[in-house]
Design a protein around this motif. Structure first.
Motif, short mmCIF file in Angstrom:
data_model
loop_
_atom_site.label_atom_id
_atom_site.label_comp_id
_atom_site.label_asym_id
_atom_site.label_seq_id
_atom_site.Cartn_x
_atom_site.Cartn_y
_atom_site.Cartn_z
N ILE A 10 0.99 -1.39 -0.06
CA ILE A 10 -0.04 0.08 0.09
C ILE A 10 0.89 1.37 0.13
CG2 ILE A 10 -1.87 1.03 1.16
CD1 ILE A 10 -2.65 -1.53 2.61
N GLY A 11 0.81 1.83 -1.07
CA GLY A 11 1.79 3.27 -1.27
C GLY A 11 2.82 2.70 -2.19
N THR A 12 2.63 2.97 -3.44
CA THR A 12 3.75 2.31 -4.50
C THR A 12 4.54 3.44 -4.79
OG1 THR A 12 2.13 2.70 -6.26
CG2 THR A 12 2.46 0.48 -5.15
N GLY A 13 5.25 4.28 -4.05
CA GLY A 13 6.14 5.33 -4.17
C GLY A 13 7.52 4.76 -4.06
N GLU A 14 8.50 5.48 -3.44
CA GLU A 14 9.93 5.31 -3.58
C GLU A 14 10.10 3.89 -2.58
OE1 GLU A 14 11.37 7.21 -5.54
OE2 GLU A 14 12.94 5.49 -5.09
N ARG A 15 9.47 4.09 -1.36
CA ARG A 15 9.86 2.72 -0.57
C ARG A 15 9.06 1.58 -1.09
NH1 ARG A 15 13.76 1.56 2.62
NH2 ARG A 15 12.72 0.78 4.35
N GLY A 16 7.59 1.74 -1.27
CA GLY A 16 6.87 0.58 -1.65
C GLY A 16 7.32 0.00 -2.93
N THR A 17 8.02 0.71 -3.86
CA THR A 17 8.43 0.20 -5.12
C THR A 17 9.82 -0.38 -5.16
OG1 THR A 17 6.84 1.57 -6.32
CG2 THR A 17 8.39 0.30 -7.47
N CYS A 18 10.76 0.65 -4.67
CA CYS A 18 12.18 0.39 -5.18
C CYS A 18 12.95 -0.33 -3.86
CB CYS A 18 12.79 1.64 -5.25
SG CYS A 18 12.20 2.79 -6.52
N CYS A 19 12.13 -0.49 -2.73
CA CYS A 19 12.67 -1.28 -1.57
C CYS A 19 11.96 -2.42 -1.44
CB CYS A 19 12.55 -0.37 -0.37
SG CYS A 19 12.83 -1.32 1.15
N PHE A 20 10.46 -2.40 -1.04
CA PHE A 20 9.81 -3.56 -0.88
C PHE A 20 9.41 -4.24 -1.96
CE2 PHE A 20 9.28 -1.12 3.15
CZ PHE A 20 9.82 -2.01 3.95
N GLY A 21 8.90 -3.60 -2.96
CA GLY A 21 8.74 -4.28 -4.06
C GLY A 21 9.68 -5.02 -4.76
N GLU A 22 11.11 -4.27 -4.69
CA GLU A 22 12.05 -4.94 -5.38
C GLU A 22 12.35 -6.19 -4.61
OE1 GLU A 22 13.28 -3.38 -8.30
OE2 GLU A 22 14.80 -5.06 -8.52
N ILE A 23 12.53 -6.16 -3.29
CA ILE A 23 12.86 -7.32 -2.37
C ILE A 23 11.83 -8.48 -2.40
CG2 ILE A 23 13.41 -8.08 0.07
CD1 ILE A 23 14.16 -5.06 0.49
N LEU A 24 10.58 -8.06 -2.47
CA LEU A 24 9.39 -9.25 -2.51
C LEU A 24 9.73 -10.11 -3.95
CD1 LEU A 24 6.58 -7.42 -0.73
CD2 LEU A 24 8.04 -9.26 0.26
N LYS A 25 9.72 -9.28 -5.05
CA LYS A 25 9.49 -9.84 -6.18
C LYS A 25 10.72 -10.86 -6.61
CE LYS A 25 12.49 -7.55 -9.57
NZ LYS A 25 12.48 -6.45 -10.46
N ASN A 26 12.02 -10.78 -5.76
CA ASN A 26 12.77 -11.59 -5.87
C ASN A 26 12.79 -12.93 -4.86
OD1 ASN A 26 14.20 -10.56 -8.08
ND2 ASN A 26 15.03 -8.83 -6.69
N ARG A 27 11.79 -12.76 -4.10
CA ARG A 27 11.72 -14.11 -2.99
C ARG A 27 10.87 -15.09 -3.81
NH1 ARG A 27 13.02 -13.10 2.54
NH2 ARG A 27 11.57 -14.92 2.99
N ASP A 28 11.22 -16.31 -3.62
CA ASP A 28 10.51 -17.10 -4.06
C ASP A 28 9.21 -17.57 -3.27
OD1 ASP A 28 12.25 -17.70 -5.98
OD2 ASP A 28 13.24 -19.34 -4.82
N ASP A 29 9.25 -17.23 -1.89
CA ASP A 29 8.15 -17.46 -0.99
C ASP A 29 6.97 -16.69 -0.88
OD1 ASP A 29 9.85 -15.54 0.31
OD2 ASP A 29 9.58 -16.63 2.14
#
Ligand SMILES: NC(=O)c1ccc[n+]([C@@H]2O[C@H](COP(=O)([O-])OP(=O)(O)OC[C@H]3O[C@@H](n4cnc5c(N)ncnc54)[C@H](O)[C@@H]3O)[C@@H](O)[C@H]2O)c1
Length: 404
Positions: A10-29
């Protein structure tokens, strides 16, 4: 591996996208199930940036709640919205990771804590600095008794942060509760954690905008040419050493199309922008048992480091996050030992991926959250007290904030 964790951002700005989005998309789980942002230009651009083709979009958390069954949400909206967004998320049965601060007032924090208790759901706070390898090592040295009984500590943060703090929503007290909460809550939390959560009693602080004002512009203006409003369109963008030019990819999230939706310009001139926070300041906290700390932050200058000095009755630790060193000076035998902590990959010196990893383990029931809502409230309380102190020119008793 069991089923993938269904997580929405929730909140797809800097942290939502470039930090959490980037980390989560690379997790298999993990499956990033949904992206939610008030600005549709931003959630679509975030999906493109992250290469997510099978993700759902929502413009409000209420709409998302009608359709999605989720294990958790990550809240990366502006600070002033955390309280309401977190309450709605919990009431809909979702565990939450809230990027710091938990909320901008103690009252807001308490309400989130009460709701979490009633629902039995997890609230974890994005105190990523606790996951920084250097600070983890420092904490271990303290736990192992290397410093003895700690009674005084200081931290200094140098960060060329005008672009971060003077160009966006966070330049307003009303959006953050002030920078002592928005940024300082990180640092106050680190003290609380390093010292094993002694009770904070009172706070005093001084802070001001000394440099990032129109008078601080370090070159002559030409007649008929005002600076700004945003750096990408500024007349002085070639000349200004503080320019923040957004790339084409960034403009997909922050350019004209996005601005037309909500008027949010990300890179306003940090000198001429209206603001009511600070570009430098000092805060001091007295804890129970006579423990005291000071936190200094300065957002002007070319240095980027957080340094710490922690003093116990057996040794002194001097720490630099930039140099990744911890120097231990024992009290009597004089043999100084310096530890250098290896680099780790990922944002904030490797701290961000470690934070997300812990949250995923919490969701799977493998570990308890290491940064709880109560910890979030404690840090916000010190930040709120520091803001009152700075604005009312007085020392503030923490107890004051907990009176109903
Ligand atoms: N832990 C850290 O190191 C760290 C670093 C930077 C920021 N933060 C925190 O992360 C959060 C996000 O900061 P940012 O820099 O990414 O901000 P940002 O402005 O880049 O992004 C915020 C997004 O939230 C959206 N939004 C606003 N209100 C909303 C609502 N009610 N519902 C849904 N979406 C909404 C905005 O449109 C925007 O896209 C803040 O709380 C900030 O304090 C933490």
């Amino acid at each position: 591996m069991g089923e993938k964790l269904k997580i929405a951002i929730i909140g797809t700005g800097e942290r939502g996208t470039c930090c959490f989005g980037e980390i989560l998309k690379n997790r298999d789980d993990v499956e990033i199930t949904a992206l939610c942002d008030k600005n549709p230009v931003r959630y679509r651009a975030a999906a493109r940036f992250l290469g997510l083709t099978d993700v759902k979009f929502y413009s409000s958390i209420e709409d998302m709640a009608k359709s999605e069954k989720l294990d958790a949400v990550i809240i990366t909206t502006p600070d002033y919205t955390h309280h309401q967004v977190a309450m709605t998320a919990l009431q809909n049965g979702w565990n939450v990771l809230i990027d710091k601060p938990l909320a901008t007032t103690v009252k807001g924090c308490r309400e989130v804590i009460e709701t979490a208790k009633k629902t039995g759901l997890t609230v974890m706070i994005g105190f990523n600095l606790r996951h920084h390898a250097v600070l983890k090592r420092l904490k271990q040295l303290i736990v192992d008794g290397v410093l003895g009984k700690v009674f005084i500590a200081e931290n200094r943060e140098f960060y060329d942060g005008g672009r971060t703090y003077m160009s966006r929503w966070n330049r307003f007290y009303s959006a953050t509760g002030g920078l002592w909460i928005h940024k300082g809550s990180h640092d106050f939390d680190i003290f609380n954690w390093l010292l094993d959560f002694p009770k904070p009693l009172r706070v005093t602080s001084f802070a001001a905008v000394n440099v990032l004002t129109p008078e601080g512009i370090p070159f002559e203006l030409e007649e008929g040419h005002e600076p700004g409003p945003g750096c990408n369109v500024c007349y002085y963008r070639e000349k200004c050493k503080d320019r923040w030019i957004l790339s084409d990819t960034e403009m997909e999230r922050w350019g004209e199309e996005a601005i037309a939706q909500d008027g949010y310009i990300k890179n306003l001139c940090m000198y001429t922008s209206e603001k009511d926070t600070h570009d430098n300041g000092i805060a001091m906290v007295e804890y129970e048992n006579g423990i005291k700390v000071s936190h200094f932050e300065c957002f002007i200058g070319a240095r980027a480091d957080r340094t710490y000095t922690v003093v116990g009755d057996r040794a002194i630790a001097d720490v630099s996050l930039a140099e990744r060193t911890i120097k231990i000076t024992p009290r009597w035998n004089g043999e100084v030992v310096t530890y250098t902590i290896p680099e780790e990959s990922g944002g904030h010196g490797g701290a961000d991926p470690s934070l997300v990893d812990t949250f995923c383990k919490v969701l799977r029931g493998e570990v308890a959250p290491n940064s709880t809502a109560e910890h979030g409230m404690l840090a916000s309380a010190i930040g709120q007290a520091a803001e009152i102190s700075r604005r009312e020119h007085r020392m503030v008793e923490i107890e004051e904030l907990f009176k109903d």
